[in-house]
Design an enzyme around this catalytic site. Structure first.
Site, PDB file in Angstrom:
ATOM      1  N   ASP A 109     122.941  38.380  14.983  1.00 22.73           N
ATOM      2  CA  ASP A 109     122.926  37.277  15.936  1.00 22.73           C
ATOM      3  C   ASP A 109     124.007  37.438  16.997  1.00 22.73           C
ATOM      4  O   ASP A 109     123.803  37.101  18.166  1.00 22.73           O
ATOM      5  CB  ASP A 109     123.102  35.944  15.214  1.00 22.73           C
ATOM      6  CG  ASP A 109     121.915  35.594  14.325  1.00 22.73           C
ATOM      7  OD1 ASP A 109     120.967  36.402  14.260  1.00 22.73           O
ATOM      8  OD2 ASP A 109     121.941  34.522  13.704  1.00 22.73           O
ATOM      9  N   HIS A 128     115.147  34.470  11.014  1.00 19.12           N
ATOM     10  CA  HIS A 128     114.942  35.151  12.292  1.00 19.12           C
ATOM     11  C   HIS A 128     115.319  36.617  12.117  1.00 19.12           C
ATOM     12  O   HIS A 128     116.353  36.951  11.566  1.00 19.12           O
ATOM     13  CB  HIS A 128     115.740  34.485  13.414  1.00 19.12           C
ATOM     14  CG  HIS A 128     117.166  34.202  13.070  1.00 19.12           C
ATOM     15  ND1 HIS A 128     117.556  33.252  12.153  1.00 19.12           N
ATOM     16  CD2 HIS A 128     118.315  34.744  13.541  1.00 19.12           C
ATOM     17  CE1 HIS A 128     118.871  33.227  12.063  1.00 19.12           C
ATOM     18  NE2 HIS A 128     119.357  34.134  12.889  1.00 19.12           N
ATOM     19  N   TYR A 160     124.879  30.126  -1.268  1.00 19.20           N
ATOM     20  CA  TYR A 160     124.829  30.265   0.189  1.00 19.20           C
ATOM     21  C   TYR A 160     124.418  28.951   0.841  1.00 19.20           C
ATOM     22  O   TYR A 160     125.069  28.457   1.772  1.00 19.20           O
ATOM     23  CB  TYR A 160     123.845  31.376   0.572  1.00 19.20           C
ATOM     24  CG  TYR A 160     123.500  31.409   2.042  1.00 19.20           C
ATOM     25  CD1 TYR A 160     124.322  32.058   2.951  1.00 19.20           C
ATOM     26  CD2 TYR A 160     122.342  30.783   2.516  1.00 19.20           C
ATOM     27  CE1 TYR A 160     124.005  32.083   4.309  1.00 19.20           C
ATOM     28  CE2 TYR A 160     122.027  30.797   3.866  1.00 19.20           C
ATOM     29  CZ  TYR A 160     122.860  31.448   4.754  1.00 19.20           C
ATOM     30  OH  TYR A 160     122.546  31.457   6.087  1.00 19.20           O
ATOM     31  N   ALA A 165     130.105  34.531  12.451  1.00 16.43           N
ATOM     32  CA  ALA A 165     130.674  35.310  11.351  1.00 16.43           C
ATOM     33  C   ALA A 165     130.327  34.612  10.045  1.00 16.43           C
ATOM     34  O   ALA A 165     130.091  33.407  10.019  1.00 16.43           O
ATOM     35  CB  ALA A 165     132.177  35.427  11.501  1.00 16.43           C
ATOM     36  N   GLU A 182     117.854  27.091   4.585  1.00  9.79           N
ATOM     37  CA  GLU A 182     118.020  27.104   3.132  1.00  9.79           C
ATOM     38  C   GLU A 182     118.700  25.828   2.629  1.00  9.79           C
ATOM     39  O   GLU A 182     118.615  25.493   1.449  1.00  9.79           O
ATOM     40  CB  GLU A 182     118.835  28.328   2.704  1.00  9.79           C
ATOM     41  CG  GLU A 182     118.134  29.662   2.928  1.00  9.79           C
ATOM     42  CD  GLU A 182     116.966  29.890   1.965  1.00  9.79           C
ATOM     43  OE1 GLU A 182     117.034  29.400   0.820  1.00  9.79           O
ATOM     44  OE2 GLU A 182     115.995  30.560   2.360  1.00  9.79           O
ATOM     45  N   SER A 191     121.490  26.543   8.280  1.00 13.70           N
ATOM     46  CA  SER A 191     120.409  27.353   7.713  1.00 13.70           C
ATOM     47  C   SER A 191     119.314  26.479   7.135  1.00 13.70           C
ATOM     48  O   SER A 191     119.578  25.437   6.520  1.00 13.70           O
ATOM     49  CB  SER A 191     120.968  28.261   6.612  1.00 13.70           C
ATOM     50  OG  SER A 191     119.919  28.875   5.889  1.00 13.70           O
ATOM     51  N   ASP A 193     139.403  38.382  10.681  1.00 12.45           N
ATOM     52  CA  ASP A 193     138.694  37.912   9.500  1.00 12.45           C
ATOM     53  C   ASP A 193     138.536  36.411   9.683  1.00 12.45           C
ATOM     54  O   ASP A 193     139.528  35.692   9.866  1.00 12.45           O
ATOM     55  CB  ASP A 193     139.505  38.218   8.236  1.00 12.45           C
ATOM     56  CG  ASP A 193     138.772  37.836   6.956  1.00 12.45           C
ATOM     57  OD1 ASP A 193     138.133  36.761   6.923  1.00 12.45           O
ATOM     58  OD2 ASP A 193     138.848  38.597   5.972  1.00 12.45           O
TER      59      ASP A 193
END
Length: 338
Positions: free
Chosen positions: A18, A184, A154, A82, A132, A130, A59
């Site tokens: 992405d 996607h 997740y 990220a 999900e 998401s 990070d």
């Protein structure tokens, strides 16, 4: 506004699928694009896609590091791309997922508040949510108001980050938007994702380099779209007069078996059955059977429409994997778009 000719965007995780598509889209719009990557990815193959992007090491879990970049770059927009992206792998790395997808977002939002306190304003912020998160949903398709019932580590962390982003908008007046992105895809999908696993295996089978592919539940259904299309929606959200939350989807769910059939059709094989082995070990502890999103709000308020259909996305992925195998060139700008 930055001193550059156009706005400045900070793209966290610019080396991911992405991040690449968004960065390239922003560059075409005249943005100065600063992108962060982990230290181990600074000189990776994805550099082929990031010409024109100013790269910084970060990070996403490093609050102090993010704060330093924020003060140095002074972006107009921040896109948090990220994070840990594999649903299946999240079962074995739940603590890492919670840190990367959950607590890291909390730290980012805290720093945006601190930045606002110091400078009087904060950059606009995009958080990718998401599909999900919806997990087991009685509502088909899902909308921005559908309750969350996450079914994986997740998904739980994405729901946490989603609500944090909304809460900090309402509590501190930040311009924060969430885009609930349904599946996607693109040729930049890592190989551990089932779509890329399929397209790579099909390419290898077509070239005589393997005989079969092992997969889990072929009946699982998802709303699959194009990563290039979904990246455009992220930018549109941050151009609105008021921050809001959006579903980004095609509105149609398809079975994984449909992805399989289209991938094999791309190499002239009508029946994939002889080439597929179903492996019970690849089944997830708690599977989400069917997800489809309602993109009405994105269409009406953002003017967003997908440019690539499901068939084009799958066919393109197979053809790129064929070229990778035939040429030995793993990453090339020519692979990005159909």
């Amino acid at each position: 506004m930055s001193e550059a000719s156009g706005p400045t965007a900070l793209v966290l995780g610019v080396g991911g699928q992405d991040g690449v598509y968004l960065a390239r889209h922003l560059l075409t719009l005249g943005y100065r694009v600063v992108g962060t990557v982990r230290e181990d990815a600074l000189d990776g193959d994805r550099a082929a896609y990031l010409s024109g992007v100013e790269l910084r090491e970060l990070d996403v879990r490093d609050r102090a590091g993010f704060a330093a970049i924020l003060d140095t770059v002074r972006p107009d927009e921040v896109y948090n791309l990220a994070g840990f992206t594999s649903v299946g792998a999240s079962w074995g790395q739940a603590e890492l997922v919670a840190e990367t997808n959950g607590m890291a977002v909390l730290r980012i939002l805290e720093e945006l508040v601190a930045h606002q306190d110091r400078h009087g304003s904060a950059p606009r912020y995009f958080q990718p949510s998401s599909s999900e998160m919806f997990g087991i949903s009685d509502q088909q398709p899902q909308t921005e108001g559908t309750p969350h019932h996450p079914r994986s580590p997740y998904a739980v962390t994405k729901s946490f980050a989603h609500h944090l982003t909304v809460n900090y908008r309402e509590s501190y007046g930040l311009f924060t938007c969430t885009g609930t992105l349904y599946n996607h895809e693109s040729p930049l999908r890592p190989q551990q994702f089932v779509t890329r696993k399929i397209t790579q295996a099909v390419a290898e089978i077509a070239l005589g380099r393997r005989e079969q592919v092992s997969l889990g539940n072929l009946d699982v259904r998802r709303d699959w779209g194009s990563a290039a299309d979904y990246a455009r929606s992220m930018h549109l959200m941050l151009q609105q007069d008021e921050p809001a939350d959006f579903i980004v989807a095609t509105g149609v769910s398809r079975a994984l078996s449909d992805v399989l059939a289209l991938a094999f059709l791309a190499v002239g094989i009508d029946d994939p059955t002889p080439y597929v082995v179903q492996d019970p070990a690849l089944m997830r502890p708690a599977e989400v059977v069917d997800l489809a999103g309602d993109p009405t709000k994105a269409r009406e308020q953002l003017g967003w429409e997908p440019a690539y259909d499901f068939e084009t996305v799958v066919d393109h992925m197979v053809r790129v994997d064929m070229r990778r195998l035939e040429t030995g060139v793993e990453e090339s700008e020519d692979y990005l778009y159909p």
